[in-house]
Design an enzyme around this catalytic site. Structure first.
Site, PDB file in Angstrom:
ATOM      1  N   ASP A  95       0.854  -1.184   0.000  1.00  0.00           N
ATOM      2  CA  ASP A  95       0.000   0.000   0.000  1.00  0.00           C
ATOM      3  C   ASP A  95       0.893   1.237   0.000  1.00  0.00           C
ATOM      4  O   ASP A  95       2.113   1.130  -0.070  1.00  0.00           O
ATOM      5  CB  ASP A  95      -1.007  -0.021   1.153  1.00  0.00           C
ATOM      6  CG  ASP A  95      -0.398   0.328   2.514  1.00  0.00           C
ATOM      7  OD1 ASP A  95       0.846   0.496   2.602  1.00  0.00           O
ATOM      8  OD2 ASP A  95      -1.150   0.419   3.497  1.00  0.00           O
ATOM      9  N   ASP A 256      -4.689  -6.238   8.612  1.00  0.00           N
ATOM     10  CA  ASP A 256      -3.277  -6.008   8.938  1.00  0.00           C
ATOM     11  C   ASP A 256      -3.210  -5.049  10.109  1.00  0.00           C
ATOM     12  O   ASP A 256      -4.073  -4.189  10.258  1.00  0.00           O
ATOM     13  CB  ASP A 256      -2.505  -5.448   7.737  1.00  0.00           C
ATOM     14  CG  ASP A 256      -2.820  -3.974   7.472  1.00  0.00           C
ATOM     15  OD1 ASP A 256      -2.218  -3.100   8.127  1.00  0.00           O
ATOM     16  OD2 ASP A 256      -3.684  -3.698   6.615  1.00  0.00           O
ATOM     17  N   CYS A 368       3.385 -19.832  28.845  1.00  0.00           N
ATOM     18  CA  CYS A 368       3.396 -19.680  27.389  1.00  0.00           C
ATOM     19  C   CYS A 368       4.403 -20.633  26.749  1.00  0.00           C
ATOM     20  O   CYS A 368       5.535 -20.765  27.222  1.00  0.00           O
ATOM     21  CB  CYS A 368       3.738 -18.234  27.013  1.00  0.00           C
ATOM     22  SG  CYS A 368       3.734 -17.938  25.236  1.00  0.00           S
ATOM     23  N   CYS A 370       5.375 -20.339  23.533  1.00  0.00           N
ATOM     24  CA  CYS A 370       5.966 -19.753  22.327  1.00  0.00           C
ATOM     25  C   CYS A 370       7.493 -19.744  22.426  1.00  0.00           C
ATOM     26  O   CYS A 370       8.068 -19.791  23.515  1.00  0.00           O
ATOM     27  CB  CYS A 370       5.419 -18.343  22.074  1.00  0.00           C
ATOM     28  SG  CYS A 370       6.282 -16.996  22.926  1.00  0.00           S
ATOM     29  N   CYS A 373       9.108 -16.900  24.768  1.00  0.00           N
ATOM     30  CA  CYS A 373       8.998 -17.098  26.223  1.00  0.00           C
ATOM     31  C   CYS A 373       9.849 -18.270  26.698  1.00  0.00           C
ATOM     32  O   CYS A 373      10.441 -18.221  27.780  1.00  0.00           O
ATOM     33  CB  CYS A 373       7.535 -17.295  26.618  1.00  0.00           C
ATOM     34  SG  CYS A 373       6.535 -15.796  26.401  1.00  0.00           S
ATOM     35  N   HIS A 395       5.991 -11.935  20.558  1.00  0.00           N
ATOM     36  CA  HIS A 395       5.109 -12.840  21.316  1.00  0.00           C
ATOM     37  C   HIS A 395       3.653 -12.422  21.116  1.00  0.00           C
ATOM     38  O   HIS A 395       2.782 -13.268  20.863  1.00  0.00           O
ATOM     39  CB  HIS A 395       5.476 -12.804  22.802  1.00  0.00           C
ATOM     40  CG  HIS A 395       4.362 -13.192  23.720  1.00  0.00           C
ATOM     41  ND1 HIS A 395       4.135 -14.497  24.116  1.00  0.00           N
ATOM     42  CD2 HIS A 395       3.380 -12.430  24.307  1.00  0.00           C
ATOM     43  CE1 HIS A 395       3.063 -14.521  24.910  1.00  0.00           C
ATOM     44  NE2 HIS A 395       2.595 -13.291  25.042  1.00  0.00           N
TER      45      HIS A 395
END
Length: 416
Positions: A95, A256, A368, A370, A373, A395
């Site tokens: 964009d 987005d 968590c 992820c 973490c 995260h």
């Protein structure tokens, strides 16, 4: 695009994998961006694609780009996917970054320049050149006079540019999206009607970032009857995870937003996000010699440098000891607040006490799974320097995407 995809907008946010959290040093030979990692290089699938704005890469007219000259040369030589090291299954969108030139009378680019940027970038999708409209009518309010005239002028500019963009991009490598702007749900509908009449099959809803969720939803309700089964609708700059189900129901196919990343270090309290929708306040331990506010107080003699260094060191040591189960919550909080009082004052320290106690007491980073973490532990909730703060933002991006996938899975179950 299938329903509902999340595109991560590039804002030159990446992390240095060589960063040492104990010594707080990095590899001296590291080259910024080239050697750093984006979220998709940290997590297997944190989003469905990336969005890049011409304003970020090229700047505004002769204005300053967020990219160095070397980065721009690499970007245009290799294309977006290669530059960002994106996996093949991720899509790309471009964009113009209209919010960056919102105060200008007209957009600073020509349609031909935008198309050239999209083609050189090798995007899958390209958004037409647009101009932001100021404001959205509140209930019972009706714009008039110069305000209404300016709204209409900007809407006319956007639609005229959209027509030109559609005609001139017919043989381009990307799929065109026309941008709809408005100042109430009716004017947004008029924009969408005009774009569809031009021949657009894909619509982006622009200028909605400042809008309340209720205003966004009422506008989507208004345009829904206009959409065909194959019409793609993208919300520019919008995430709002609590409204994912509504977005899908109303025909939105992609979104987005950098909000999850930005909240990690720009929000006063909601810095660390969780899958349940709860948020935690990151514990602020600024580097005494790198924090502008603290540095000014030290230079002016308001704060003693040795005292600041000592309290900062004590706070960091206490947090690491707490993460190793070697220090109690009470003593950790005491050390953190002692430094907080120094850099923010007694009043602010007392205001933030309960938030810090909740963050440290709940230990959300331990719950968590992820990659961030698991790899850096308590560092993820320490508000200190770009490397920690951006990792917390990464995260948050993964949490947002997981929430989106969960919403999609519930819809699949409902249909089966």
């Amino acid at each position: 695009m299938s329903k509902l995809k999340y595109f991560f907008p590039d804002s030159q946010d990446f992390i240095d994998p060589s960063f040492d959290f104990v010594r707080e040093t990095r590899n001296e030979h590291r080259v910024r961006q080239r050697d750093d990692h984006y979220p998709h290089e940290v997590f297997p699938h944190p989003y469905d694609g990336m969005l890049v704005s011409k304003a970020v890469v090229d700047g505004l007219g002769g204005g300053e780009s967020k990219y160095t000259r070397a980065q721009r040369l690499r970007y245009f030589r290799n294309g977006m996917k290669h530059f960002f090291r994106l996996p093949d299954n991720m899509q790309t969108m471009g964009d113009c970054g209209a919010f960056t030139y919102v105060n200008q009378d007209v957009p600073p680019y020509r349609v031909e320049e935008v198309i050239e940027f999209y083609e050189t970038s090798r995007f899958n999708y390209g958004v037409s050149l647009d101009h932001i409209i100021f404001g959205y009518e509140k209930p019972g309010e009706s714009f008039s006079g110069e305000v209404l005239a300016e709204c209409r002028r900007r809407q006319d500019i956007t639609l005229t540019l959209a027509q030109d963009f559609l005609v001139k991009s017919q043989k381009s490598c990307f799929t065109p999206f026309g941008v709809a702007h408005g100042w109430n749900k009716k004017s947004y509908r008029q924009s969408v009607e005009a774009l569809l009449a031009m021949g657009y099959k894909n619509i982006t809803m622009g200028g909605m970032v400042p809008l309340k969720t209720a205003q966004i939803l009422e506008t989507l309700e208004e345009i829904k009857p206009l959409l065909k089964s194959d019409t793609q609708v993208h919300l520019l700059g919008i995430a709002r995870p609590e409204s994912f189900a509504d977005f899908i129901r109303l025909g939105v196919t992609s979104i987005d937003s950098t909000t999850p990343l930005q909240q990690a270090f720009k929000d006063r309290k909601n810095n660390y996000h969780t899958p349940e929708g709860r948020a935690y306040t990151a514990v602020r331990v600024p580097q005494f010699d790198a924090n502008p506010s603290l540095s000014r107080k030290i230079k002016s003699g308001v704060i003693d440098q040795d005292v600041a260094r000592h309290l900062e060191k004590d706070a960091m040591h206490a947090l690491f000891e707490y993460d190793n189960n070697a220090l109690s919550l009470e003593k950790t909080l005491e050390a953190v607040l002692a430094y907080e009082r120094l850099h923010s004052g007694e009043k602010e320290a007392e205001k933030i006490r309960a938030d810090y106690e909740r963050t440290l007491g709940d230990r959300p980073w331990r719950k968590c799974e992820c990659n961030i973490c698991r790899s850096i532990g308590i560092n993820v909730i320490i508000f200190r320097g770009a490397e920690r703060n951006r990792r917390r933002g990464f995260h948050n991006i993964q949490v947002l995407y997981n929430r989106l996938q969960y919403t999609l899975s519930l819809r699949s179950e409902d249909k089966s």
